[in-house]
Write a protein that holds these residues in place. Structure first.
Motif, PDB file in Angstrom:
ATOM      1  N   GLY A 172     -40.815   0.097   9.444  1.00  0.00           N
ATOM      2  CA  GLY A 172     -40.584   0.575   8.258  1.00  0.00           C
ATOM      3  C   GLY A 172     -41.296  -0.249   7.195  1.00  0.00           C
ATOM      4  N   LEU A 173     -42.077  -0.995   7.461  1.00  0.00           N
ATOM      5  CA  LEU A 173     -42.921  -1.770   6.479  1.00  0.00           C
ATOM      6  C   LEU A 173     -44.073  -1.028   5.876  1.00  0.00           C
ATOM      7  N   GLN A 174     -44.391   0.163   6.360  1.00  0.00           N
ATOM      8  CA  GLN A 174     -45.736   0.692   5.871  1.00  0.00           C
ATOM      9  C   GLN A 174     -45.284   2.369   6.144  1.00  0.00           C
ATOM     10  N   GLY A 175     -45.720   2.954   5.132  1.00  0.00           N
ATOM     11  CA  GLY A 175     -45.431   4.675   5.303  1.00  0.00           C
ATOM     12  C   GLY A 175     -45.937   5.166   6.351  1.00  0.00           C
ATOM     13  N   TYR A 176     -45.320   6.184   6.979  1.00  0.00           N
ATOM     14  CA  TYR A 176     -45.357   6.947   8.240  1.00  0.00           C
ATOM     15  C   TYR A 176     -45.724   8.321   8.015  1.00  0.00           C
ATOM     16  N   GLU A 177     -46.511   8.951   6.930  1.00  0.00           N
ATOM     17  CA  GLU A 177     -46.340  10.181   6.841  1.00  0.00           C
ATOM     18  C   GLU A 177     -47.243  10.948   7.979  1.00  0.00           C
ATOM     19  N   ARG A 178     -48.524  10.233   8.050  1.00  0.00           N
ATOM     20  CA  ARG A 178     -49.343  10.716   8.953  1.00  0.00           C
ATOM     21  C   ARG A 178     -49.122  10.184  10.230  1.00  0.00           C
ATOM     22  N   ARG A 179     -48.686  10.962  11.424  1.00  0.00           N
ATOM     23  CA  ARG A 179     -47.904  10.175  12.666  1.00  0.00           C
ATOM     24  C   ARG A 179     -48.980   9.685  13.491  1.00  0.00           C
ATOM     25  N   THR A 180     -50.178  10.290  13.253  1.00  0.00           N
ATOM     26  CA  THR A 180     -51.278   9.835  14.443  1.00  0.00           C
ATOM     27  C   THR A 180     -52.065   8.842  13.733  1.00  0.00           C
ATOM     28  N   ALA A 181     -51.942   8.203  12.674  1.00  0.00           N
ATOM     29  CA  ALA A 181     -52.831   7.377  11.865  1.00  0.00           C
ATOM     30  C   ALA A 181     -52.331   5.817  12.136  1.00  0.00           C
ATOM     31  N   ALA A 182     -53.415   5.174  12.501  1.00  0.00           N
ATOM     32  CA  ALA A 182     -53.195   3.837  13.020  1.00  0.00           C
ATOM     33  C   ALA A 182     -52.696   2.927  11.722  1.00  0.00           C
ATOM     34  N   CYS A 183     -51.813   1.913  11.997  1.00  0.00           N
ATOM     35  CA  CYS A 183     -51.333   1.089  11.114  1.00  0.00           C
ATOM     36  C   CYS A 183     -52.316   0.123  10.747  1.00  0.00           C
ATOM     37  N   VAL A 184     -52.084  -0.529   9.396  1.00  0.00           N
ATOM     38  CA  VAL A 184     -53.096  -1.741   9.012  1.00  0.00           C
ATOM     39  C   VAL A 184     -53.212  -2.772   9.785  1.00  0.00           C
ATOM     40  N   ASN A 185     -52.106  -3.040  11.022  1.00  0.00           N
ATOM     41  CA  ASN A 185     -52.514  -4.132  11.945  1.00  0.00           C
ATOM     42  C   ASN A 185     -52.841  -3.847  13.371  1.00  0.00           C
ATOM     43  N   VAL A 186     -53.393  -2.802  13.433  1.00  0.00           N
ATOM     44  CA  VAL A 186     -53.986  -2.266  14.637  1.00  0.00           C
ATOM     45  C   VAL A 186     -55.333  -3.073  14.765  1.00  0.00           C
ATOM     46  N   GLN A 187     -56.469  -3.068  13.369  1.00  0.00           N
ATOM     47  CA  GLN A 187     -57.644  -3.449  13.558  1.00  0.00           C
ATOM     48  C   GLN A 187     -57.597  -5.043  13.876  1.00  0.00           C
ATOM     49  N   ILE A 188     -56.617  -5.589  13.290  1.00  0.00           N
ATOM     50  CA  ILE A 188     -56.358  -7.178  13.534  1.00  0.00           C
ATOM     51  C   ILE A 188     -55.851  -7.722  14.738  1.00  0.00           C
ATOM     52  N   LYS A 189     -55.346  -6.674  15.556  1.00  0.00           N
ATOM     53  CA  LYS A 189     -54.634  -7.011  16.837  1.00  0.00           C
ATOM     54  C   LYS A 189     -53.401  -7.339  16.639  1.00  0.00           C
ATOM     55  N   ARG A 190     -52.675  -7.080  15.705  1.00  0.00           N
ATOM     56  CA  ARG A 190     -51.216  -7.459  15.338  1.00  0.00           C
ATOM     57  C   ARG A 190     -50.360  -6.509  15.739  1.00  0.00           C
ATOM     58  N   CYS A 191     -50.727  -5.444  16.101  1.00  0.00           N
ATOM     59  CA  CYS A 191     -49.867  -4.052  16.616  1.00  0.00           C
ATOM     60  C   CYS A 191     -50.773  -3.434  17.848  1.00  0.00           C
ATOM     61  N   ARG A 192     -50.008  -3.137  19.001  1.00  0.00           N
ATOM     62  CA  ARG A 192     -50.297  -2.758  20.165  1.00  0.00           C
ATOM     63  C   ARG A 192     -50.874  -1.265  20.123  1.00  0.00           C
ATOM     64  N   GLY A 193     -50.628  -0.699  18.953  1.00  0.00           N
ATOM     65  CA  GLY A 193     -51.175   0.905  18.683  1.00  0.00           C
ATOM     66  C   GLY A 193     -50.009   1.690  18.914  1.00  0.00           C
TER      67      GLY A 193
END
Length: 484
Positions: A363-384
């Motif tokens: 809930g810290l970032q909008g999720y209207e596009r369900r398949t879009a990666a969050c901002v933390n994927v690129q910096i490896k703070r989210c496992r995708g």
């Protein structure tokens, strides 16, 4: 200086209770000392109100005994003349002086004598003893009293104690002890003399009031402005610390300059003081209580989905719940609480970093596009989990582990309970009514209130934190379940 080198008035009172602002005098006893000359004066006093049965049993003074006694107004001038220009001596002098000052004020007389407390004198001269009450002095020095807990009898005991002091110590030792025992709190600038004399050495809540702003054409001015509300296990020491401490500047110094009146409410203990402080701050909105009067509803987190009903990838697994929109019975199973949405989001960011959680899914970032990666994927703070690289169930197992310490516990009882609180030595205490982590109200033990107040429980963040901290340490016999 010998203790008898000046005119003395040794005073003892019996009263209807312990509050000099509300209770009344029922008997006055005075021993006058002028060098070798000694005399006595005493009188019962009709308080104009019934004497509580517990006080009647303690002192032996009944309603029938005072029914034909003079009112205080009828003896005020004679008593004032007796006490004029004398050192006022009493055992626990703050009590006796406070009652007389208030009684004299009710008839328009100012009473501001020099004061010597014989309890403090005993502590200063006999520091190796732990007890300094009249019963302890009788036992220690072999004193005899034929009218204990009556005004003139107790005043004679103080006289006998002063005789022992004069016998046992030279003037060079007595003089500094008397100075220490007679030291009283000076009224701060802008407050009436003696304004702090009656503050009790008891737990409770204190309130600072200032002058109200000028009225406008649209709004009438209140009588006074609440500035600050605090609590303490010892009201007297805490209030005096405000005015005698080192305040070089800032808000604390400004608040004290603006304070024109101090009020207080005694409680049976620390729990009652904490609950009342939080309640009064929100009710009165004092100017200098920033934290407790924080606006906005408290919030908690709810975990969506569950076994067999998992939330799909790209969707939020957490929802934010405003706690003023749920009943207290629905608190169990939520996570938090948080004083504000801002505090909640700060905690979520910290958890996301520590546990590699997806900001979209929590809930810290909008999720209207369900398949879009969050901002933390690129910096490896989210496992995708947001873009299909991680199974949502694996992510949510980490999320549940991260939230585990924030889970709000179940209320330990079926419904409302009454918590009894009583300070040591007190005959009665208070009963606090609680239900589902909510504070319903308090009443003195033995009052007519045998059930909690009939009103809907409302969640309060500060009351919840107080109850979580204090209920665990209470003995089982202090808690009564309430049958609804």
């Amino acid at each position: 200086m010998s203790v008898f080198d000046q005119p003395l008035a040794i005073v003892d009172l019996e009263t209807t209770g312990g509050d000099p602002r509300a209770d009344r005098v029922t008997e006055v006893g005075v021993v006058l000392i002028d060098g070798p000359q000694r005399s006595e004066w005493s009188s019962l006093v009709n308080p104009g109100v019934p004497i509580p049965l517990s006080i009647q049993r303690f002192t032996g003074i009944t309603d029938d005994m005072v029914a034909r006694a003079p009112r205080f107004a009828e003896i005020a001038e004679e008593l004032a003349a007796l006490l004029h220009d004398r050192l006022f001596v009493a055992h626990n002098a703050r009590f006796d002086h406070g009652f007389l000052r208030n009684e004299f004020a009710r008839v328009g007389l100012n009473f501001a004598p020099r004061v010597l407390c014989s309890v403090k004198l005993s502590r200063a001269l006999y520091p190796h003893f732990s007890r300094h009450g009249l019963d302890a002095l009788m036992e220690r020095f072999g004193l005899v009293c034929d009218a204990r807990h009556r005004a003139i009898g107790d005043a004679r005991l103080v006289r006998d104690f002063l005789d022992i002091v004069a016998r046992d110590f030279p003037p060079a030792v007595i003089a500094p002890a008397m100075e220490k025992a007679g030291r009283t709190a000076a009224a701060p600038p802008g407050m009436t003399p003696g304004a702090l004399d009656d503050v009790p050495e008891a737990p409770g809540v204190y309130l600072f009031y200032g002058a109200a702003p000028e009225s406008t054409d649209l709004l009438p001015a209140p009588a006074e402005l609440p500035l600050y509300i605090g609590k303490s296990r010892n009201l007297r020491s805490r209030v005096l610390a405000h005015f005698t401490g080192s305040h070089k500047g800032g808000q604390a110094a400004r608040m004290l300059r603006e304070t024109k009146r101090v009020d207080w409410v005694e409680t049976a203990g620390e729990l009652g003081a904490l609950l009342l402080e939080a309640k009064l701050v929100k009710q009165l909105q004092p100017l200098y209580n920033k934290q407790l009067r924080a606006g906005g509803p408290a919030v908690a987190l709810a975990l969506r989905g569950g076994p067999g009903n998992e939330v799909a990838a790209g969707e939020a697994a957490l929802t934010l719940v405003d706690l003023d929109r749920v009943t207290p019975r629905q608190l169990a199973g939520l996570y938090g609480p948080f004083r504000s949405r801002r505090d909640c989001l700060t905690t979520l960011r910290e958890l996301a970093t520590a546990w590699q959680l997806c900001p979209k899914r929590i809930g810290l970032q909008g999720y209207e596009r369900r398949t879009a990666a969050c901002v933390n994927v690129q910096i490896k703070r989210c496992r995708g989990v947001c873009c299909g690289r991680e199974d949502p169930r694996q992510h949510d197992m980490r999320l549940m582990s991260a939230l585990d310490g924030l889970r709000m516990p179940d209320w330990p009882w079926p419904d409302a309970v009454a918590v009894r609180e009583r300070r040591p030595g007190a005959e009665r205490g208070d009963r606090h009514w609680l239900a589902h982590w909510c504070y319903l109200g308090s009443a003195p033990e033995g009052s007519d209130d045998a059930a909690p107040p009939q009103r809907d429980a409302r969640f309060d963040y500060d009351h919840y934190r107080i109850l979580r901290r204090h209920l665990e340490g209470l003995p089982a016999d202090a808690i009564e379940t309430v049958v609804s």
